[in-house]
Design an enzyme around this catalytic site. Structure first.
Site, PDB file in Angstrom:
ATOM      1  N   ASP A 283      38.488  43.060  40.752  1.00 14.79           N
ATOM      2  CA  ASP A 283      37.713  43.119  41.987  1.00 14.79           C
ATOM      3  C   ASP A 283      36.260  43.426  41.612  1.00 14.79           C
ATOM      4  O   ASP A 283      35.934  43.709  40.454  1.00 14.79           O
ATOM      5  CB  ASP A 283      38.305  44.123  42.971  1.00 14.79           C
ATOM      6  CG  ASP A 283      37.875  43.813  44.416  1.00 14.79           C
ATOM      7  OD1 ASP A 283      36.917  43.036  44.607  1.00 14.79           O
ATOM      8  OD2 ASP A 283      38.482  44.357  45.360  1.00 14.79           O
TER       9      ASP A 283
HETATM   10  C1  BGC Z   1      36.746  43.005  47.970  1.00 17.32           C
HETATM   11  C2  BGC Z   1      37.602  41.800  47.655  1.00 17.32           C
HETATM   12  C3  BGC Z   1      36.769  40.549  47.729  1.00 17.32           C
HETATM   13  C4  BGC Z   1      35.574  40.689  46.814  1.00 17.32           C
HETATM   14  C5  BGC Z   1      34.692  39.458  46.776  1.00 17.32           C
HETATM   15  C6  BGC Z   1      35.463  43.025  47.198  1.00 17.32           C
HETATM   16  O1  BGC Z   1      34.616  44.020  47.653  1.00 17.32           O
HETATM   17  O2  BGC Z   1      37.502  44.178  47.725  1.00 17.32           O
HETATM   18  O3  BGC Z   1      38.684  41.721  48.539  1.00 17.32           O
HETATM   19  O4  BGC Z   1      37.541  39.446  47.396  1.00 17.32           O
HETATM   20  O5  BGC Z   1      34.798  41.784  47.237  1.00 17.32           O
HETATM   21  O6  BGC Z   1      34.037  39.233  47.958  1.00 17.32           O
END
Ligand code: BGC
Length: 764
Positions: A283
């Site tokens: 993530d």
């Molecule tokens: C979130 C993810 C997301 C990623 C990209 C993160 O802050 O936890 O779910 O896919 O950002 O946008």
């Protein structure tokens, strides 16, 4: 591209030296093709493939193109048009030494250009064909914008509605969430993730993100292995078994070890036990965060832990690029660890069809849509149909609903006319000007009939700090626009509107940003000013229909007691207003059922239905008897899992079992006769729950094991039959073996989790 993809052929477009001694390799032989490619790669090029970078503030576009051409980026996310992605693909597929294509990812969570209801709403439909259709339409639209991958489905089980990301998942139940996970993957990837109109799914957030302590975002998770295996892990597994090509790793720690450095999670469970063959993605910034978790003393150690655990790609994180070369040189990281990760990244690109044609989704510039947000690119019919199915009728006293198309309706509330909120969070490629508000939907339905008076009535909240916080979350436009009028002025206007009307429709709840990432709440109440508005409307004595928008269960005890009718609409998407009007006026008979328990108060959390049995369970009507209860609140939820009303009535017969005993590997059929006893055609969801009467460990009071959504004409009846086999009786024992133990099982069938008919059989 012809069948014999010859690396040497592509070499003629790049450096003539790069493939001097390369033998032809058939592109149809994936392992050989990738192995051959990897032989040509320098260490830097390999590490470059592990970098997933966000288009935007992180790096200006020009610099990104340079980095890609230098082989230092494997994929990007957040660029969402073909025109944006083409130069990036050119940099990789035409101008980099090895011409390894890029992939383009995005958070396509509940639609792309057309926004469907948030996932919690999709789950409320209990209609897996509809959920699959959402995935399919999302893939068609996203691929048409040059995207290859989504960071979804999000399948974190949520039992604590304080967590803002409850909105993003499919609710609290392992079976329902697993079904939705499978359906979404099927829809997104279609027949193959390589198809030009498919995008690759990467299930998230692996794992257990929904179980963060106290529902406070990014908090830790501490959980027994039995609970993990029984309740929280199945949906990720379901998505993987359905073929999801990717896995996004969670931000939280699990029993003291961050997911991003968790060898057990990433290696033993995911790769060895589950046999996952695809790509893993961290993530956002999660590798560097290993330092903040306190398991890495510096970035170098963070990179080392993550690559060894098996995090293939680092998202928006520079630690791999900065540290892996040195770590390999010093021998702390084996080149095999790098190769394993690179193989998965290239494998995913292969599976997305990008080696066959890097432009298969970007297409030719001459075919680019003249207008990205053109109406013709939307799937409004699908959006309206799915949105109608996602609405849950919570109350309907004295047949207040459906409303007549005539007379005067006062439409009031801060959510009655806001295009941004209708779309819900994670809907950034949606064009808010195309979304239909409740006001617009009611007006469309009424046409020239009747009269609609609108008054905003209140802001979302009068708490300036909260407004500031919500607006801070978005960098494009304010999420929450405050009406500058005094609260009392708005209130007076609303009451005046109500007084002139035959019925009041009050659209209240949360702004979409209130149920989002980093939007945890300590309270599940409606903001105080909205409650004041409802009380003033109630005082007019006019029938009060509450239309809720929210991304989590709210505390609705006042509303439940005072509303004449109440409709849960979640955040219903682009066609939300029309779908709501369809239900309010009875053009569609509501059929949604809650995929999550609504507690009576925050203090009852967690309040999921499938909790373990107790030695002293609460006994209704016996307050002071030392049973498990809260003495200062009515016990039990306000609305239970699986609940939802219809404009017609259904009856369910007693359960008939095909046998009182079941042999191992055999099965028992459980059937009920469901009848539509009302005056209107309607759909309902027949739900099968099973309870293990006595086992070697404490088991839940009941667990959903199957369900069927059926449509019955007025007066019609149908036999619904469920096949129960050994698999439906299995659970994970303390040794984490998935077993069914001999003995009695209760079979419960009903139209919600509490009002059920029961029969029992024995497993031999
Ligand atoms: C979130 C993810 C997301 C990623 C990209 C993160 O802050 O936890 O779910 O896919 O950002 O946008």
């Amino acid at each position: 591209m012809n069948k014999l993809y010859v690396l040497a052929l592509s070499a003629s477009l790049a450096s003539p030296l790069a493939f001097a001694d390369t033998k032809p390799v058939s592109i149809d032989n994936k392992p050989a093709f990738i192995a051959s490619l990897m032989k040509q790669m320098t260490l830097d090029e390999k590490i470059g493939q592990l970098r997933l970078i966000s288009i935007g503030p992180e790096m200006p576009a020009k610099e990104i193109v340079k980095e890609i051409a230098a082989g230092r980026i494997g994929g990007t996310f957040n660029s969402v048009t073909r025109a944006e992605n083409r130069p990036l693909q050119d940099a990789a597929a035409k101008n980099s030494r090895l011409k390894i294509p890029m992939f383009f990812a995005y958070d396509v969570i509940h639609g792309h250009r057309t926004i469907f209801p948030i996932s919690l709403g999709l789950a409320s439909s209990w209609d897996m064909q509809a959920v699959e259709r959402v995935g399919r339409v999302s893939a068609i639209e996203a691929s048409a914008d040059g995207l290859d991958m989504t960071f979804g489905p999000m399948v974190d089980i949520a039992r604590d509605p304080r967590w803002g990301r409850t909105s993003e998942g499919f609710g609290e139940d392992p079976h329902l969430v697993s079904e939705a996970a499978r359906a979404t993957v099927r829809g997104l990837q279609g027949k193959s993730a390589s198809a030009p109109d498919s995008i690759m799914a990467s299930v998230k957030h692996f794992a257990l993100y929904g179980a963060i302590e106290g529902g406070r975002d990014y908090n830790t998770v501490d959980m027994s292995p039995m609970r993990m295996y029984q309740d929280y892990l199945p949906p990720y597994r379901a998505a993987i078994d359905a073929g999801a090509g990717g896995v996004m790793v969670a931000l939280n720690s699990i029993n003291g070890v961050p997911a991003s450095s968790n060898m057990w999670l990433m290696q033993d469970l995911l790769r060895k036990d589950w046999g996952f063959k695809g790509v893993t993605v961290s993530d956002h910034g999660a590798i560097t965060e290993l330092m903040r978790h306190g398991v890495a003393k510096d970035n170098r150690e963070a990179a080392k832990l993550a690559i060894k655990a098996g995090i293939d790609m680092s998202m928006a994180d520079t630690s791999y690029g900065a540290e892996l070369p040195g770590l390999v040189k010093s021998g702390e990281v084996n080149i095999k660890d790098i190769d394993n990760a690179v193989r998965e990244v290239l494998g995913a690109k292969y599976d997305m069809g990008l080696f066959h044609d890097p432009y298969r989704r970007i297409g030719k510039a001459s075919d680019d849509p003249a207008e990205t947000n053109a109406e013709s690119r939307l799937h409004r019919d699908d959006a309206r149909d799915v949105a109608r199915k996602s609405l849950v009728l919570l109350e309907n006293r004295n047949q207040t609903l459906p409303l007549k198309k005539g007379g005067t309706i006062a439409l009031v509330g801060p959510l009655a006319d806001t295009q941004i909120d209708v779309m819900g969070s994670w809907s950034a490629a949606g064009f808010l000007k195309q979304s239909v508000t409740v006001r617009q939907g009611l007006q469309n339905a009424l046409g020239q009939q009747g009269r609609l008076i609108y008054a905003r009535g209140s802001n979302i909240t009068e708490d300036k700090k909260i407004v500031e916080y919500l607006n801070y979350l978005n960098w494009d436009a304010p999420e929450v626009v405050q009406d500058p009028r005094l609260q009392v002025e708005m209130l007076e206007e609303a009451v005046k509107a109500a007084q002139q009307a035959d019925v009041i429709v009050a659209a209240v709840g949360e702004s979409r940003g209130m149920s989002h990432e980093s939007s945890s709440r300590v309270s599940l109440d409606l903001p105080a000013n909205q409650r004041v508005l409802l009380e003033a409307l109630k005082a007019t004595g006019k029938p009060l229909v509450i239309v809720l928008m929210n991304g989590r269960p709210l505390n609705l005890t006042w509303a439940q007691a005072n509303a004449d009718a109440m409709l849960e609409t979640w955040f219903p998407g682009t066609e939300g207003g029309n779908a709501i009007a369809d239900v309010l006026f009875g053009d569609y008979n509501p059929s949604g059922k809650l995929p999550i328990t609504f507690p009576r108060s925050v203090g009852q959390i967690p309040s999921y239905y499938n909790h373990l049995r107790l030695g002293r369970p609460f006994t209704p009507g016996k307050p002071g008897n030392y049973t498990s209860q809260y003495f200062d609140e009515e016990n039990g939820p306000l609305y239970h899992f699986g609940y939802g009303l219809s404009y017609t009535d259904f009856t369910v017969s007693d359960v008939t079992l095909s046998s009182q005993t079941m042999q191992r590997k055999g099965s028992v059929d459980a059937s009920v006769r469901v009848k539509n006893t009302g005056q209107r055609d309607g759909a309902t969801v027949v739900q099968l729950y099973i309870r293990d009467v006595a086992a070697s460990v404490v088991r839940p009071v009941k667990e959903l094991k199957d369900f069927r959504k059926i449509m019955l004409k007025a007066g019609e009846e149908q036999v619904v039959r469920f096949k129960i086999d050994e698999d439906k009786l299995k659970f994970f024992n303390p040794k984490l073996q998935n077993v069914a133990e001999a003995g009695a099982f209760d079979v419960q069938i009903g139209l919600d989790s509490q009002n059920v008919k029961q029969a029992s059989f024995d497993l031999k």
